[in-house]
Structures are given as C-alpha cells and as structure tokens.
Design a protein around this motif. Structure first.
Motif, PDB file in Angstrom:
ATOM      1  N   UNK A  18      -3.378   0.315 -10.087  1.00  0.00           N
ATOM      2  CA  UNK A  18      -4.214  -0.831  -9.762  1.00  0.00           C
ATOM      3  C   UNK A  18      -5.106  -0.665  -8.550  1.00  0.00           C
ATOM      4  N   UNK A  19      -5.069   0.504  -7.899  1.00  0.00           N
ATOM      5  CA  UNK A  19      -5.929   0.752  -6.745  1.00  0.00           C
ATOM      6  C   UNK A  19      -7.366   1.008  -7.203  1.00  0.00           C
ATOM      7  N   UNK A  20      -8.316   0.550  -6.397  1.00  0.00           N
ATOM      8  CA  UNK A  20      -9.721   0.827  -6.669  1.00  0.00           C
ATOM      9  C   UNK A  20      -9.973   2.325  -6.560  1.00  0.00           C
ATOM     10  N   UNK A  21     -10.753   2.889  -7.489  1.00  0.00           N
ATOM     11  CA  UNK A  21     -10.973   4.332  -7.503  1.00  0.00           C
ATOM     12  C   UNK A  21     -11.658   4.811  -6.221  1.00  0.00           C
ATOM     13  N   UNK A  72      -3.289  -2.375   6.248  1.00  0.00           N
ATOM     14  CA  UNK A  72      -4.104  -3.586   6.452  1.00  0.00           C
ATOM     15  C   UNK A  72      -5.085  -3.799   5.294  1.00  0.00           C
ATOM     16  N   UNK A  73      -5.673  -2.708   4.801  1.00  0.00           N
ATOM     17  CA  UNK A  73      -6.604  -2.845   3.672  1.00  0.00           C
ATOM     18  C   UNK A  73      -5.851  -3.299   2.418  1.00  0.00           C
ATOM     19  N   UNK A  74      -4.670  -2.731   2.194  1.00  0.00           N
ATOM     20  CA  UNK A  74      -3.883  -3.082   1.015  1.00  0.00           C
ATOM     21  C   UNK A  74      -3.399  -4.529   1.081  1.00  0.00           C
ATOM     22  N   UNK A  75      -3.087  -4.981   2.288  1.00  0.00           N
ATOM     23  CA  UNK A  75      -2.679  -6.380   2.457  1.00  0.00           C
ATOM     24  C   UNK A  75      -3.822  -7.311   2.064  1.00  0.00           C
ATOM     25  N   UNK A  76      -5.045  -6.927   2.456  1.00  0.00           N
ATOM     26  CA  UNK A  76      -6.228  -7.723   2.116  1.00  0.00           C
ATOM     27  C   UNK A  76      -6.494  -7.709   0.613  1.00  0.00           C
ATOM     28  N   UNK A  82       0.810  -1.224   0.000  1.00  0.00           N
ATOM     29  CA  UNK A  82       0.000   0.000   0.000  1.00  0.00           C
ATOM     30  C   UNK A  82       0.835   1.261   0.000  1.00  0.00           C
ATOM     31  N   UNK A  83       2.127   1.130  -0.363  1.00  0.00           N
ATOM     32  CA  UNK A  83       3.048   2.260  -0.266  1.00  0.00           C
ATOM     33  C   UNK A  83       2.675   3.446  -1.131  1.00  0.00           C
ATOM     34  N   UNK A  84       2.092   3.194  -2.301  1.00  0.00           N
ATOM     35  CA  UNK A  84       1.707   4.298  -3.184  1.00  0.00           C
ATOM     36  C   UNK A  84       0.637   5.158  -2.514  1.00  0.00           C
ATOM     37  N   UNK A  85      -0.322   4.501  -1.859  1.00  0.00           N
ATOM     38  CA  UNK A  85      -1.382   5.229  -1.143  1.00  0.00           C
ATOM     39  C   UNK A  85      -0.820   5.948   0.078  1.00  0.00           C
ATOM     40  N   UNK A  86       0.129   5.298   0.780  1.00  0.00           N
ATOM     41  CA  UNK A  86       0.764   5.958   1.925  1.00  0.00           C
ATOM     42  C   UNK A  86       1.510   7.214   1.481  1.00  0.00           C
ATOM     43  N   UNK A  99     -21.204   7.234  -2.827  1.00  0.00           N
ATOM     44  CA  UNK A  99     -20.202   6.179  -3.005  1.00  0.00           C
ATOM     45  C   UNK A  99     -18.947   6.486  -2.198  1.00  0.00           C
ATOM     46  N   UNK A 100     -18.509   7.742  -2.235  1.00  0.00           N
ATOM     47  CA  UNK A 100     -17.312   8.139  -1.490  1.00  0.00           C
ATOM     48  C   UNK A 100     -17.556   8.049   0.015  1.00  0.00           C
ATOM     49  N   UNK A 101     -18.752   8.406   0.466  1.00  0.00           N
ATOM     50  CA  UNK A 101     -19.080   8.334   1.896  1.00  0.00           C
ATOM     51  C   UNK A 101     -18.876   6.914   2.411  1.00  0.00           C
ATOM     52  N   UNK A 102     -19.368   5.922   1.669  1.00  0.00           N
ATOM     53  CA  UNK A 102     -19.215   4.532   2.104  1.00  0.00           C
ATOM     54  C   UNK A 102     -17.742   4.128   2.164  1.00  0.00           C
ATOM     55  N   UNK A 103     -16.961   4.615   1.205  1.00  0.00           N
ATOM     56  CA  UNK A 103     -15.540   4.275   1.188  1.00  0.00           C
ATOM     57  C   UNK A 103     -14.770   4.973   2.309  1.00  0.00           C
ATOM     58  N   UNK A 104     -15.273   6.113   2.764  1.00  0.00           N
ATOM     59  CA  UNK A 104     -14.576   6.913   3.781  1.00  0.00           C
ATOM     60  C   UNK A 104     -14.833   6.397   5.195  1.00  0.00           C
ATOM     61  N   UNK A 105     -15.896   5.619   5.404  1.00  0.00           N
ATOM     62  CA  UNK A 105     -16.294   5.181   6.752  1.00  0.00           C
ATOM     63  C   UNK A 105     -15.128   4.581   7.551  1.00  0.00           C
ATOM     64  N   UNK A 106     -14.348   3.628   7.005  1.00  0.00           N
ATOM     65  CA  UNK A 106     -13.235   3.082   7.800  1.00  0.00           C
ATOM     66  C   UNK A 106     -12.203   4.141   8.174  1.00  0.00           C
ATOM     67  N   UNK A 107     -11.951   5.082   7.279  1.00  0.00           N
ATOM     68  CA  UNK A 107     -11.007   6.156   7.575  1.00  0.00           C
ATOM     69  C   UNK A 107     -11.541   7.054   8.692  1.00  0.00           C
ATOM     70  N   UNK A 108     -12.843   7.321   8.659  1.00  0.00           N
ATOM     71  CA  UNK A 108     -13.460   8.121   9.713  1.00  0.00           C
ATOM     72  C   UNK A 108     -13.283   7.438  11.068  1.00  0.00           C
TER      73      UNK A 108
END
Length: 425
Positions: free
Chosen positions: A132-135, A193-197, A93-97, A394-403
């Motif tokens: 290759x990351x999900x949008x 952890x998400x990137x590992x999954x 997940x280094x690119x996202x980090x 759509x973005x709200x659902x993706x943001x929930x874990x970050x919140x």
C-alpha cells in the motif's frame, strides 16, 4: 590558477558537458594538458595509469566488488528483510523501515551505493507497493538508504581515501560504522512521521522471540560477513586487502554451498559483472590519479589551501566551506574520482585547522554519499528509475525530504568528531 591548470579543468568540464564518461574525460583532459604543456609528456600519462593502480591496498576494490556481486545474487536480501521486519515491522511505516535496515546490512556486504539500490530495490520496491505504499515514496526510501553503501564498511571509497591520504583503511572502516547507523536512523525517523501522515500502518504483529530466532537462523551466514571482515582486520588476522579476498571465498561458500541459491552457471555472469564494474573503477582511479598528479605539479593543492585558509581563521567556517564544496562536487563527479582528486587537495586544509584525518575521511565520504541523490550525476536516482519505472525527475522530488534529513545528520557528524573516532583504536 595557472594556464596549465586552467587547460586541465577547462578541457575536463568540456568533455563532461559532451557526456563523455568520467574516466575517459579525466584521461582526455590529461592528454590535452600534456599537448599544451612542455613539462608533461604523453609517456608520463601512460605510465601514471599503470603505477597509480599498482598498489596492494587497491587490490581490495575488485575483490569487494566480486564479493558484493556474489552475495547480491545469492538470496540474502530476502533473509535480511525478514530479520529486520521482525524488529520494526509492527511500527508505523515499519515495512519501509525494514527496507532501510536491509539496505544498511547489504551496504556492509557490497560497499557500493548503486549495488545496494539494485539488490535491495528489486525486491523491496515492489513489496512496499504491494503493502500500500506509494511507489514514489517506496523508491525514494531505497534510493536514499542505498547511499549508505559507501559509509558503512567495507567501503570502496574509504579504501581509496586511505590510499590517497596515506591513512589506515581499518580505522576508516571503524570510523564509518556509527555515522552510517546515524544516517540510517534519520531516514527511519522521517519514514515514521511521513507514514503517520499517510496512515502507513505496521503489520500489527507483536514481537515474537520465536520469530526473531527463526529469522536470525536464516540470516546467520549473511550477518557474519561484516563481523568476519572487521573482526579479522582489527584482530590482526589479515589486512583489508586480504579481508576482501576472504569475503569473496566466504560469500561463494554461502551462495553456492550453504544457501544453495547459486549454481555453477551463475558464476560466469557474476564474474563478468564484477570485472566490468572493477574495470570502470580502476580506469577512474588511474586517470584521476594522473589528473591529481598534474594538479600537484602545478602546486594547486597548496594554492587552494592557502586561499581557503585566508578567507577565515575560524575552524568551523573552514569546515563548513569544505562541506559545501564536497556537496557540490558530489553532484558532478563520480565518488571514486572525487576522492582521488580532492583528498590530496582538501586533507592538508583539514589537517591545517586541526581536524583528525580519520574524521575528515568519514566526513568526506558521507558528504559525497549525498551526491548519489542529487542530479545531474545521482547514480542511485537512475538505478531506482530503472527498477521502479518512474522518471528521474519524479524520484528527485520524492527524495528531497530524505536529502534534508541526511544533510542534518551530516552536519551532526561534522561537528561531533567523537561519532567517527570513538570506535577507532
């Protein structure tokens, strides 16, 4: 609540429900209240718009905005990302980090959450998708990291808190450094952890001293901005307001002379964007101050403090209630308006239970920062939607874990005051 306060809040929320912009809603609510009350005149409201913004410290706001606009369009995002990628790109997940670290650096330049999302997201979201990351995940990463823009100094809301609460802006800036880093770190932990999954691997390139020095050299002028601002303030060389002017001059030299990615023709739209953003914030400051003055005339801050302190004599319970209130406020109110309106109300409560004012300021800004991720206001969500083309829902659902991970970090910041105070002189 007195009848006047009821009219003030009632008319304000009515205008908000009608989708009237926040600054206009605050002003119209004041006008309605003045027409209702015999103790408040329209003249008082117009004078308040001028006197509330006639403050030397507030001059920092438009200058920090202008500096952020210049640096944002001066090609620094790519340089900062290259540097961050050298350090974390090889990890899962280094690119996202690296995108998160880039957003944190840019936050230290712009002082604004939405500006950070716009500047970093325009480059990083497409780049992450190409890797290759999900949008949805890529957008959530940038949107969440962008919320740190008001915690890591220089922070416009911290300037407003310092003015409203009569606290040192320099101390608030220093107090926000470690909490901002902690919140960025928690985002990166979740990314790992998400990137590992999802099997988002790193670039498999070993750490290279040569590449590090090369990336540092390319980004050196951008990295000096926070050092210049905080070093100048704490070195006694200039005030926070003067630091904002220095930041403008420095960013112009970097963009036009050193990086040479800005042309003279670019300066006009940069000034226009900075002026527009400044006018919106200053209008909110003026109307929110008037709104707060009416509340003070009705003794609402004292009444609220007495009511809250009567619920419990336990310090931690009161702090949690304040935290919950700020999280709710962040969902509905612009950060600038929330800081100006609620600082005079909540700061006395915090002082009454022994909370350090600088720690409370950092806590307040950190809690309101989560409002960038929560509807219906959620400004970062709309900026991210505009960049990625995804719907806000759509973005709200993706943001929930970050919140959730940011909320955990916020609780830690709340109950470990040393994190906010260890760097404060």
């Amino acid at each position: 609540m007195t009848a006047t306060a009821f009219v003030l809040f009632g008319s304000f929320f009515l205008f908000m429900l009608l989708s009237v912009p926040i600054g206009i809603s605050l002003g119209l609510a004041g006008i309605v209240t003045a027409l209702y009350s015999t103790n408040i005149s329209i003249t008082f409201l117009t004078q308040g718009l001028v006197t509330s913004t006639d403050n030397f410290a507030l001059m920092a706001v438009p200058f920090f905005i202008l500096a952020g606009e210049i640096m944002g369009k001066g090609g620094i995002s790519g340089r900062l990302f290259d540097l961050a990628n050298v350090f974390v790109g090889r990890f899962t997940g280094g690119f996202a980090m690296a995108a998160v670290i880039t957003a944190m650096f840019f936050a230290a330049i712009s002082g604004s959450g939405p500006a950070t999302v716009a500047a970093v997201g325009g480059i990083m979201i497409p780049a992450m998708v190409s890797q290759g990351y999900d949008k949805k995940f890529a957008t959530a990463v940038v949107v969440s990291a962008g919320s740190l823009g008001i915690i890591i100094p220089p922070s416009i809301p911290m300037v407003l808190f310092g003015v409203s609460g009569n606290q040192s802006i320099g101390d608030l800036f220093m107090g926000g450094i470690l909490p901002g880093i902690l919140m960025g770190f928690t985002i990166m932990v979740w990314i790992y952890f998400y990137s590992k999954k999802k099997n988002y691997k790193g670039n498999n390139q070993p750490f290279s001293i040569k590449e590090m020095w090369s990336a540092l050299y390319r980004a050196k002028w951008s990295l000096l901005v926070p050092v210049l601002i905080l070093g100048g303030i704490y070195g006694g060389i200039f005030t926070p307001t003067e630091a904002a002017v220095v930041a403008v001059v420095y960013s112009a030299v970097v963009g036009f002379v050193l990086h040479r990615e800005l042309k003279i023709a670019d300066f006009k739209p940069i000034l226009a964007d900075a002026a527009l953003n400044s006018v919106v914030i200053l209008l909110i400051i003026g109307t929110a101050n008037t709104f707060g003055t009416i509340l003070s005339m009705e003794q609402m801050p004292k009444a609220f403090a007495d009511a809250l302190l009567s619920l419990s004599d336990n310090k931690f319970t009161i702090v949690l209630l304040l935290l919950l209130l700020l999280l709710i406020v962040g969902c509905f109110l612009d950060t600038s308006a929330a800081v100006i309106i609620f600082t005079p109300i909540l700061l006395p409560v915090a002082l009454g239970i022994g909370v350090d004012p600088i720690h409370f300021g950092v806590l307040m800004i950190s809690a309101l920062a989560l409002g960038f991720l929560t509807p219906p206001l959620g400004v970062n969500l709309f900026v991210g939607s505009g960049i990625s083309g995804l719907s806000v829902s759509t973005i709200v659902r993706a943001v929930v874990p970050f919140f959730i991970v940011l909320l955990i970090a916020l609780i830690f910041i709340t109950f470990v005051p040393a994190l906010s105070l260890v760097l404060v002189q």
